[in-house]
Design a protein around this motif. Structure first.
Motif, PDB file in Angstrom:
ATOM      1  N   THR A  10       0.864  -1.180   0.000  1.00 26.10           N
ATOM      2  CA  THR A  10       0.000   0.000   0.000  1.00 26.10           C
ATOM      3  C   THR A  10       0.902   1.232   0.000  1.00 26.10           C
ATOM      4  O   THR A  10       1.730   1.394   0.909  1.00 26.10           O
ATOM      5  CB  THR A  10      -0.902   0.020   1.247  1.00 26.10           C
ATOM      6  N   PHE A  11       0.774   2.069  -1.012  1.00 31.09           N
ATOM      7  CA  PHE A  11       1.633   3.249  -1.110  1.00 31.09           C
ATOM      8  C   PHE A  11       1.153   4.343  -0.160  1.00 31.09           C
ATOM      9  O   PHE A  11       0.056   4.270   0.405  1.00 31.09           O
ATOM     10  CB  PHE A  11       1.672   3.749  -2.551  1.00 31.09           C
ATOM     11  N   ASP A  12       1.997   5.351   0.011  1.00 32.59           N
ATOM     12  CA  ASP A  12       1.701   6.425   0.967  1.00 32.59           C
ATOM     13  C   ASP A  12       0.374   7.118   0.659  1.00 32.59           C
ATOM     14  O   ASP A  12      -0.291   7.635   1.553  1.00 32.59           O
ATOM     15  CB  ASP A  12       2.831   7.463   0.977  1.00 32.59           C
ATOM     16  N   ASN A  13      -0.003   7.134  -0.618  1.00 29.59           N
ATOM     17  CA  ASN A  13      -1.259   7.786  -0.990  1.00 29.59           C
ATOM     18  C   ASN A  13      -2.473   6.881  -0.777  1.00 29.59           C
ATOM     19  O   ASN A  13      -3.591   7.233  -1.166  1.00 29.59           O
ATOM     20  CB  ASN A  13      -1.201   8.251  -2.448  1.00 29.59           C
ATOM     21  N   GLY A  14      -2.244   5.692  -0.188  1.00 34.06           N
ATOM     22  CA  GLY A  14      -3.335   4.778   0.107  1.00 34.06           C
ATOM     23  C   GLY A  14      -3.631   3.774  -0.988  1.00 34.06           C
ATOM     24  O   GLY A  14      -4.449   2.863  -0.792  1.00 34.06           O
ATOM     25  N   TYR A  15      -2.959   3.913  -2.136  1.00 27.64           N
ATOM     26  CA  TYR A  15      -3.225   3.014  -3.260  1.00 27.64           C
ATOM     27  C   TYR A  15      -2.643   1.627  -2.986  1.00 27.64           C
ATOM     28  O   TYR A  15      -1.463   1.489  -2.647  1.00 27.64           O
ATOM     29  CB  TYR A  15      -2.612   3.576  -4.553  1.00 27.64           C
ATOM     30  N   LYS A  16      -3.474   0.593  -3.132  1.00 26.33           N
ATOM     31  CA  LYS A  16      -3.011  -0.782  -2.928  1.00 26.33           C
ATOM     32  C   LYS A  16      -2.603  -1.353  -4.284  1.00 26.33           C
ATOM     33  O   LYS A  16      -3.441  -1.532  -5.166  1.00 26.33           O
ATOM     34  CB  LYS A  16      -4.126  -1.631  -2.316  1.00 26.33           C
ATOM     35  N   ALA A  17      -1.309  -1.621  -4.442  1.00 29.32           N
ATOM     36  CA  ALA A  17      -0.798  -2.054  -5.741  1.00 29.32           C
ATOM     37  C   ALA A  17      -1.321  -3.429  -6.124  1.00 29.32           C
ATOM     38  O   ALA A  17      -1.552  -3.709  -7.299  1.00 29.32           O
ATOM     39  CB  ALA A  17       0.721  -2.047  -5.734  1.00 29.32           C
ATOM     40  N   PHE A  18      -1.476  -4.325  -5.129  1.00 25.73           N
ATOM     41  CA  PHE A  18      -2.036  -5.654  -5.405  1.00 25.73           C
ATOM     42  C   PHE A  18      -2.459  -6.307  -4.100  1.00 25.73           C
ATOM     43  O   PHE A  18      -2.003  -5.923  -3.020  1.00 25.73           O
ATOM     44  CB  PHE A  18      -1.038  -6.556  -6.148  1.00 25.73           C
ATOM     45  N   GLY A  35       1.512 -10.228 -16.189  1.00 21.81           N
ATOM     46  CA  GLY A  35       0.326  -9.451 -15.845  1.00 21.81           C
ATOM     47  C   GLY A  35       0.247  -8.195 -16.687  1.00 21.81           C
ATOM     48  O   GLY A  35       1.241  -7.759 -17.277  1.00 21.81           O
ATOM     49  N   THR A  36      -0.917  -7.618 -16.716  1.00 22.34           N
ATOM     50  CA  THR A  36      -1.123  -6.407 -17.510  1.00 22.34           C
ATOM     51  C   THR A  36      -0.328  -5.243 -16.926  1.00 22.34           C
ATOM     52  O   THR A  36       0.086  -5.265 -15.769  1.00 22.34           O
ATOM     53  CB  THR A  36      -2.615  -6.028 -17.530  1.00 22.34           C
ATOM     54  N   SER A  37      -0.130  -4.235 -17.756  1.00 21.70           N
ATOM     55  CA  SER A  37       0.599  -3.053 -17.312  1.00 21.70           C
ATOM     56  C   SER A  37      -0.085  -2.440 -16.089  1.00 21.70           C
ATOM     57  O   SER A  37      -1.306  -2.265 -16.065  1.00 21.70           O
ATOM     58  CB  SER A  37       0.640  -2.038 -18.456  1.00 21.70           C
ATOM     59  N   GLY A  38       0.714  -2.170 -15.057  1.00 25.45           N
ATOM     60  CA  GLY A  38       0.181  -1.528 -13.861  1.00 25.45           C
ATOM     61  C   GLY A  38      -0.359  -2.485 -12.821  1.00 25.45           C
ATOM     62  O   GLY A  38      -0.875  -2.057 -11.784  1.00 25.45           O
ATOM     63  N   CYS A  39      -0.214  -3.804 -13.048  1.00 20.24           N
ATOM     64  CA  CYS A  39      -0.785  -4.763 -12.088  1.00 20.24           C
ATOM     65  C   CYS A  39       0.118  -4.965 -10.869  1.00 20.24           C
ATOM     66  O   CYS A  39      -0.293  -5.601  -9.902  1.00 20.24           O
ATOM     67  CB  CYS A  39      -1.102  -6.096 -12.750  1.00 20.24           C
ATOM     68  N   GLY A  40       1.358  -4.441 -10.937  1.00 21.37           N
ATOM     69  CA  GLY A  40       2.210  -4.505  -9.751  1.00 21.37           C
ATOM     70  C   GLY A  40       3.463  -5.361  -9.889  1.00 21.37           C
ATOM     71  O   GLY A  40       4.121  -5.639  -8.893  1.00 21.37           O
ATOM     72  N   LYS A  41       3.816  -5.747 -11.105  1.00 18.70           N
ATOM     73  CA  LYS A  41       4.986  -6.620 -11.312  1.00 18.70           C
ATOM     74  C   LYS A  41       6.273  -5.969 -10.787  1.00 18.70           C
ATOM     75  O   LYS A  41       7.027  -6.573 -10.021  1.00 18.70           O
ATOM     76  CB  LYS A  41       5.150  -6.963 -12.802  1.00 18.70           C
ATOM     77  N   SER A  42       6.519  -4.739 -11.220  1.00 19.18           N
ATOM     78  CA  SER A  42       7.751  -4.059 -10.799  1.00 19.18           C
ATOM     79  C   SER A  42       7.746  -3.792  -9.302  1.00 19.18           C
ATOM     80  O   SER A  42       8.788  -3.887  -8.641  1.00 19.18           O
ATOM     81  CB  SER A  42       7.919  -2.738 -11.565  1.00 19.18           C
ATOM     82  N   THR A  43       6.584  -3.463  -8.763  1.00 17.91           N
ATOM     83  CA  THR A  43       6.467  -3.214  -7.323  1.00 17.91           C
ATOM     84  C   THR A  43       6.841  -4.469  -6.549  1.00 17.91           C
ATOM     85  O   THR A  43       7.594  -4.411  -5.567  1.00 17.91           O
ATOM     86  CB  THR A  43       5.024  -2.784  -6.978  1.00 17.91           C
ATOM     87  N   LEU A  44       6.349  -5.617  -6.985  1.00 24.55           N
ATOM     88  CA  LEU A  44       6.676  -6.880  -6.324  1.00 24.55           C
ATOM     89  C   LEU A  44       8.158  -7.206  -6.467  1.00 24.55           C
ATOM     90  O   LEU A  44       8.815  -7.620  -5.502  1.00 24.55           O
ATOM     91  CB  LEU A  44       5.815  -8.012  -6.897  1.00 24.55           C
ATOM     92  N   LEU A  45       8.712  -6.987  -7.651  1.00 25.47           N
ATOM     93  CA  LEU A  45      10.127  -7.299  -7.872  1.00 25.47           C
ATOM     94  C   LEU A  45      11.032  -6.402  -7.048  1.00 25.47           C
ATOM     95  O   LEU A  45      12.069  -6.846  -6.537  1.00 25.47           O
ATOM     96  CB  LEU A  45      10.463  -7.178  -9.372  1.00 25.47           C
ATOM     97  N   ARG A  46      10.649  -5.129  -6.889  1.00 25.21           N
ATOM     98  CA  ARG A  46      11.451  -4.236  -6.036  1.00 25.21           C
ATOM     99  C   ARG A  46      11.456  -4.725  -4.591  1.00 25.21           C
ATOM    100  O   ARG A  46      12.476  -4.670  -3.905  1.00 25.21           O
ATOM    101  CB  ARG A  46      10.929  -2.801  -6.117  1.00 25.21           C
ATOM    102  N   ALA A  47      10.310  -5.215  -4.154  1.00 25.82           N
ATOM    103  CA  ALA A  47      10.226  -5.744  -2.789  1.00 25.82           C
ATOM    104  C   ALA A  47      11.103  -6.996  -2.643  1.00 25.82           C
ATOM    105  O   ALA A  47      11.858  -7.131  -1.679  1.00 25.82           O
ATOM    106  CB  ALA A  47       8.774  -6.059  -2.434  1.00 25.82           C
TER     107      ALA A  47
END
Ligand SMILES: Nc1ncnc2c1ncn2[C@@H]1O[C@H](COP(=O)(O)OP(=O)(O)O)[C@@H](O)[C@H]1O
Ligand SMILES: [Mg+2]
Length: 81
Positions: A10-18, A35-47
């Motif tokens: 969940t980002f600081d702005n409250g948006y839940k990436a997945f 997954g489709t663009s914006g579904c959270g792939k890069s966010t998961l990989l960064r984690a």
């Protein structure tokens, strides 16, 4: 080898990436995340890479939490900046 347990972001702005995601991989496995663009792939990989520790849940590599740090991760970014 790699264990991803109930991980969400969940980002600081409250948006839940997945929604919470769990999976594990074995040694020598080659795994892709689709997954489709914006579904959270890069966010998961960064984690997984330990570059973003703001996730909920637990990620470990070879039994060691990425929150503590691992030196077994290489990252090739999609864009250079
Ligand atoms: N720092 C951030 N703050 C708020 N929203 C973000 C941030 N980073 C990414 N997002 C949003 O999270 C979603 C997932 O992004 P991302 O992981 O880059 O998707 P993918 O790599 O699957 O295309 C997108 O809707 C994106 O706009
Ligand atoms: Mg991406």
């Amino acid at each position: 080898m790699l264990a991803v347990q109930k991980v969400s972001r969940t980002f600081d702005n409250g948006y839940k990436a997945f929604k919470p995601v769990s999976f594990h991989t074995e040694q020598s496995e080659i795994v892709g995340i689709l997954g489709t663009s914006g579904c959270g792939k890069s966010t998961l990989l960064r984690a997984i890479a330990g570059l973003d520790l703001g996730f909920d849940g637990e990620i470990s590599f070879q039994e060691q939490s990425v929150r503590i740090g691992t030196d077994h991760t290489g990252v090739v970014f999609q864009e250079p900046d």
